[in-house]
Design a protein around this motif. Sequence first.
Motif, PDB file in Angstrom:
ATOM      1  N   TYR A 191       0.961  -1.256   0.060  1.00  0.00           N
ATOM      2  CA  TYR A 191       0.117  -0.193   0.075  1.00  0.00           C
ATOM      3  C   TYR A 191       0.790   1.189   0.211  1.00  0.00           C
ATOM      4  O   TYR A 191       2.153   1.120   0.330  1.00  0.00           O
ATOM      5  CB  TYR A 191      -0.986   0.172   1.357  1.00  0.00           C
ATOM      6  N   GLN A 192       0.213   2.281  -0.432  1.00  0.00           N
ATOM      7  CA  GLN A 192       0.605   3.759   0.013  1.00  0.00           C
ATOM      8  C   GLN A 192       0.169   4.498   0.989  1.00  0.00           C
ATOM      9  O   GLN A 192      -1.104   4.074   1.362  1.00  0.00           O
ATOM     10  CB  GLN A 192       0.523   4.525  -1.551  1.00  0.00           C
ATOM     11  N   ASP A 193       0.777   5.502   1.609  1.00  0.00           N
ATOM     12  CA  ASP A 193       0.137   6.103   2.644  1.00  0.00           C
ATOM     13  C   ASP A 193      -0.925   7.032   2.414  1.00  0.00           C
ATOM     14  O   ASP A 193      -1.561   7.328   3.193  1.00  0.00           O
ATOM     15  CB  ASP A 193       1.299   6.800   3.758  1.00  0.00           C
ATOM     16  N   SER A 194      -0.738   7.367   1.208  1.00  0.00           N
ATOM     17  CA  SER A 194      -1.913   8.472   0.727  1.00  0.00           C
ATOM     18  C   SER A 194      -2.810   8.012  -0.175  1.00  0.00           C
ATOM     19  O   SER A 194      -2.514   7.524  -1.464  1.00  0.00           O
ATOM     20  CB  SER A 194      -1.111   9.831   0.334  1.00  0.00           C
ATOM     21  N   LEU A 195      -4.060   8.314  -0.289  1.00  0.00           N
ATOM     22  CA  LEU A 195      -4.678   8.117  -1.435  1.00  0.00           C
ATOM     23  C   LEU A 195      -4.674   9.261  -2.548  1.00  0.00           C
ATOM     24  O   LEU A 195      -5.035   9.016  -3.742  1.00  0.00           O
ATOM     25  CB  LEU A 195      -6.395   7.996  -1.071  1.00  0.00           C
ATOM     26  N   ASN A 196      -4.237  10.378  -2.266  1.00  0.00           N
ATOM     27  CA  ASN A 196      -4.208  11.576  -3.146  1.00  0.00           C
ATOM     28  C   ASN A 196      -2.801  11.577  -4.054  1.00  0.00           C
ATOM     29  O   ASN A 196      -2.665  12.597  -4.700  1.00  0.00           O
ATOM     30  CB  ASN A 196      -4.284  12.831  -2.252  1.00  0.00           C
ATOM     31  N   GLU A 197      -1.903  10.694  -3.700  1.00  0.00           N
ATOM     32  CA  GLU A 197      -0.707  10.843  -4.586  1.00  0.00           C
ATOM     33  C   GLU A 197      -0.662   9.620  -5.426  1.00  0.00           C
ATOM     34  O   GLU A 197      -1.232   8.675  -5.216  1.00  0.00           O
ATOM     35  CB  GLU A 197       0.456  10.606  -3.646  1.00  0.00           C
ATOM     36  N   VAL A 198       0.112   9.827  -6.693  1.00  0.00           N
ATOM     37  CA  VAL A 198       0.283   8.744  -7.566  1.00  0.00           C
ATOM     38  C   VAL A 198       1.210   7.725  -6.844  1.00  0.00           C
ATOM     39  O   VAL A 198       2.122   7.997  -6.285  1.00  0.00           O
ATOM     40  CB  VAL A 198       1.006   9.559  -8.752  1.00  0.00           C
ATOM     41  N   PRO A 199       1.093   6.576  -7.060  1.00  0.00           N
ATOM     42  CA  PRO A 199       1.647   5.536  -6.439  1.00  0.00           C
ATOM     43  C   PRO A 199       3.150   5.316  -7.100  1.00  0.00           C
ATOM     44  O   PRO A 199       3.427   5.529  -8.190  1.00  0.00           O
ATOM     45  CB  PRO A 199       1.292   4.146  -6.793  1.00  0.00           C
ATOM     46  N   ILE A 200       4.012   5.374  -6.200  1.00  0.00           N
ATOM     47  CA  ILE A 200       5.548   5.086  -6.616  1.00  0.00           C
ATOM     48  C   ILE A 200       6.197   3.883  -5.862  1.00  0.00           C
ATOM     49  O   ILE A 200       6.092   3.854  -4.722  1.00  0.00           O
ATOM     50  CB  ILE A 200       6.337   6.475  -6.104  1.00  0.00           C
ATOM     51  N   ARG A 201       6.911   3.160  -6.727  1.00  0.00           N
ATOM     52  CA  ARG A 201       7.325   2.033  -6.286  1.00  0.00           C
ATOM     53  C   ARG A 201       8.265   2.345  -4.854  1.00  0.00           C
ATOM     54  O   ARG A 201       8.002   1.305  -3.795  1.00  0.00           O
ATOM     55  CB  ARG A 201       8.020   1.344  -7.067  1.00  0.00           C
ATOM     56  N   GLU A 202       9.009   3.193  -4.890  1.00  0.00           N
ATOM     57  CA  GLU A 202       9.846   3.415  -3.633  1.00  0.00           C
ATOM     58  C   GLU A 202       9.015   3.869  -2.504  1.00  0.00           C
ATOM     59  O   GLU A 202       9.611   3.609  -1.287  1.00  0.00           O
ATOM     60  CB  GLU A 202      10.959   4.641  -4.018  1.00  0.00           C
ATOM     61  N   ASN A 203       7.802   4.243  -2.451  1.00  0.00           N
ATOM     62  CA  ASN A 203       6.963   4.479  -1.214  1.00  0.00           C
ATOM     63  C   ASN A 203       6.062   3.478  -1.001  1.00  0.00           C
ATOM     64  O   ASN A 203       5.437   3.863  -0.014  1.00  0.00           O
ATOM     65  CB  ASN A 203       6.324   5.862  -1.535  1.00  0.00           C
ATOM     66  N   THR A 204       6.011   2.237  -1.620  1.00  0.00           N
ATOM     67  CA  THR A 204       5.154   1.316  -1.316  1.00  0.00           C
ATOM     68  C   THR A 204       5.509   0.769   0.121  1.00  0.00           C
ATOM     69  O   THR A 204       6.781   0.305   0.483  1.00  0.00           O
ATOM     70  CB  THR A 204       5.326   0.348  -2.291  1.00  0.00           C
ATOM     71  N   ARG A 205       4.399   0.494   0.950  1.00  0.00           N
ATOM     72  CA  ARG A 205       4.856   0.020   2.181  1.00  0.00           C
ATOM     73  C   ARG A 205       4.284  -1.397   2.371  1.00  0.00           C
ATOM     74  O   ARG A 205       3.432  -1.878   1.517  1.00  0.00           O
ATOM     75  CB  ARG A 205       4.307   0.730   3.252  1.00  0.00           C
ATOM     76  N   THR A 206       4.383  -2.311   3.217  1.00  0.00           N
ATOM     77  CA  THR A 206       3.920  -3.647   3.288  1.00  0.00           C
ATOM     78  C   THR A 206       3.520  -3.814   4.705  1.00  0.00           C
ATOM     79  O   THR A 206       3.885  -3.375   5.633  1.00  0.00           O
ATOM     80  CB  THR A 206       5.036  -4.648   3.058  1.00  0.00           C
ATOM     81  N   MET A 207       2.410  -4.627   4.814  1.00  0.00           N
ATOM     82  CA  MET A 207       1.565  -4.938   6.082  1.00  0.00           C
ATOM     83  C   MET A 207       1.162  -6.138   5.876  1.00  0.00           C
ATOM     84  O   MET A 207       0.851  -6.685   4.725  1.00  0.00           O
ATOM     85  CB  MET A 207       0.402  -3.865   6.130  1.00  0.00           C
ATOM     86  N   TYR A 208       1.334  -7.262   6.957  1.00  0.00           N
ATOM     87  CA  TYR A 208       0.799  -8.435   7.162  1.00  0.00           C
ATOM     88  C   TYR A 208      -0.474  -8.554   7.870  1.00  0.00           C
ATOM     89  O   TYR A 208      -0.363  -8.050   9.106  1.00  0.00           O
ATOM     90  CB  TYR A 208       1.968  -9.453   7.545  1.00  0.00           C
ATOM     91  N   VAL A 209      -1.488  -9.193   7.149  1.00  0.00           N
ATOM     92  CA  VAL A 209      -2.683  -9.166   7.903  1.00  0.00           C
ATOM     93  C   VAL A 209      -3.348 -10.435   8.106  1.00  0.00           C
ATOM     94  O   VAL A 209      -3.132 -11.371   6.953  1.00  0.00           O
ATOM     95  CB  VAL A 209      -3.545  -8.322   7.126  1.00  0.00           C
TER      96      VAL A 209
END
Length: 69
Positions: A7-25
């Motif tokens: 996921y990305q932290d913001s809905l308002n920004e264009v997704p950038i690979r370097e900003n992609t975060r990971t969460m395990y659920v």
Amino acid sequence: MIFKVLYQDSLNEVPIRENTRTMYVEAEDERVIRKKLSERNINIEFIQPLEGAHLDYEKQSENFEVEKL
């Protein structure tokens, strides 16, 4: 079942690979994850189920921490 959420932290920004975060659920299915995480205002890129050897590999990561929904 355990899922890896990219996921990305913001809905308002264009997704950038370097900003992609990971969460395990841990959840029943992908639909439950999307519903619960919609409250967090994040941009979900991809949800991947983890099983077998792939789950074992992810558990070796120092960032592996499962969140229950």
